[in-house]
Design an enzyme around this catalytic site. Structure first.
Site, short mmCIF file in Angstrom:
data_model
loop_
_atom_site.label_atom_id
_atom_site.label_comp_id
_atom_site.label_asym_id
_atom_site.label_seq_id
_atom_site.Cartn_x
_atom_site.Cartn_y
_atom_site.Cartn_z
N HIS A 125 2.74 3.05 -9.02
CA HIS A 125 2.67 1.59 -9.21
C HIS A 125 3.92 1.08 -9.91
O HIS A 125 4.42 0.00 -9.60
CB HIS A 125 1.42 1.24 -10.00
N LEU A 127 12.68 -19.63 -3.49
CA LEU A 127 11.65 -18.78 -2.87
C LEU A 127 10.37 -18.92 -3.69
O LEU A 127 10.40 -18.83 -4.92
CB LEU A 127 12.10 -17.31 -2.88
N ASP A 171 0.83 -1.20 0.00
CA ASP A 171 0.00 0.00 0.00
C ASP A 171 0.87 1.26 0.00
O ASP A 171 1.92 1.29 0.64
CB ASP A 171 -0.89 -0.01 1.25
C1 FPP Z 1 -2.06 -0.10 -3.34
O1 FPP Z 1 -1.54 1.22 -3.24
C2 FPP Z 1 -1.38 -0.77 -4.44
C3 FPP Z 1 -2.02 -1.33 -5.50
C4 FPP Z 1 -3.48 -1.36 -5.67
C5 FPP Z 1 -1.25 -1.94 -6.60
C6 FPP Z 1 -0.04 -2.67 -6.16
C7 FPP Z 1 0.78 -2.95 -7.34
C8 FPP Z 1 2.13 -2.96 -7.35
C9 FPP Z 1 3.02 -2.76 -6.19
C10 FPP Z 1 2.82 -3.14 -8.64
C11 FPP Z 1 3.17 -4.57 -8.81
C12 FPP Z 1 1.99 -5.23 -9.31
C13 FPP Z 1 1.93 -5.85 -10.44
C14 FPP Z 1 1.16 -5.26 -11.52
C15 FPP Z 1 2.62 -7.16 -10.61
P1 FPP Z 1 -2.55 2.43 -3.44
O2 FPP Z 1 -2.63 2.72 -4.90
O3 FPP Z 1 -3.86 2.12 -2.79
O4 FPP Z 1 -1.80 3.58 -2.71
P2 FPP Z 1 -2.48 4.77 -1.89
O5 FPP Z 1 -3.11 4.15 -0.67
O6 FPP Z 1 -1.32 5.63 -1.53
O7 FPP Z 1 -3.45 5.46 -2.79
#
Ligand code: FPP
Length: 229
Positions: free
Chosen positions: A19, A113, A2
């Site tokens: 992302h 892993l 997150d």
């Molecule tokens: C939550 O942060 C994150 C996500 C919904 C996406 C997580 C994806 C990745 C780390 C990229 C790797 C993934 C793939 C495609 C393999 P948020 O967007 O809710 O952050 P915020 O709370 O700051 O808005």
């Protein structure tokens, strides 16, 4: 994982830039876990509820997944990482599904892993699909039979569950499997989660006494177990 959106917004960048940086953090964290002898790493990349985000962000995440697969899988394969995708694939396009299957096939022989990437996943979905599978086979529902039908039945329950981004909730992640996991909440946004942050979480985990309902004295007499994050 997150905090990608906030990481980007703080830099006046589009959320997708966060992302993209999140993929770098995931690569770094996977390598660090392998180096530290962690046997299983399970990450939450896209939840059943993330479809409700703006269309641009959803399509950007799906494109990022395809890009990450083509760029990262050769190195993951060399590094001994076995990639598995966990979640409801029925809602994904045939192209995305085939990308997931190819990544799994290319790394299936690896044993250093296991990296479980939860994509279109929800803890409630997992419990419901396990119950539905048992019902379809006419099997009785017990704790053991449900456990065996869950999507992560091939790996042990996580010892340590880390949530980044400062929120103190599970948000539908590993609801069944995290029953006895140690929880660690980090204020770091996921793109900033580095080796030092991982070590801080592992050190905190190491200082805890896990009793699983037993007494402190019983636990002190038992041998310690390897770590699954
Ligand atoms: C939550 O942060 C994150 C996500 C919904 C996406 C997580 C994806 C990745 C780390 C990229 C790797 C993934 C793939 C495609 C393999 P948020 O967007 O809710 O952050 P915020 O709370 O700051 O808005």
């Amino acid at each position: 994982m997150d905090g990608n959106g906030r990481w980007a917004q703080r830099r006046f960048l589009p959320r997708l830039a966060g992302h993209k940086q999140g993929v770098n953090a995931l690569r770094r964290c996977t390598q660090a876990c392998a180096q530290r002898g962690v046997a299983v790493l399970t990450v939450f990349a896209f939840s059943s509820e993330n479809w409700n985000r703006p269309v641009d962000e959803v399509s950007g995440l799906l494109e990022l997944l395809a890009l990450a697969l083509s760029r990262e899988v050769p190195q993951l394969r060399k590094d001994g990482v076995c990639v598995r995708f966990v979640g409801d694939r029925a809602a994904l396009s045939a192209k995305v599904r085939s990308g997931l299957e190819q990544a799994e096939a290319a790394t299936a022989h690896n044993t250093r892993l296991v990296l479980n990437v939860c994509f279109n996943y929800g803890g409630r979905w997992d419990i419901a699909q396990a119950a539905a599978a048992l019902a379809a086979r006419g099997e009785s529902i017990t704790e053991a039979s449900l456990n065996a039908a869950m999507s992560l039945s091939a790996v042990p329950d996580p010892d340590l569950l880390i949530r980044t981004g400062g929120e103190m909730r599970l948000s539908n992640f590993l609801l069944w499997q995290a029953a006895y996991s140690e929880l660690f909440f980090s204020d770091k946004l996921w793109p900033d989660f580095d080796e030092a942050a991982l070590d801080e979480a592992i050190a905190d985990y190491s200082s805890r006494q896990r009793r699983f309902g037993k007494t402190s004295e019983q636990i002190l007499a038992a041998p310690s177990q390897p770590l699954h994050a």
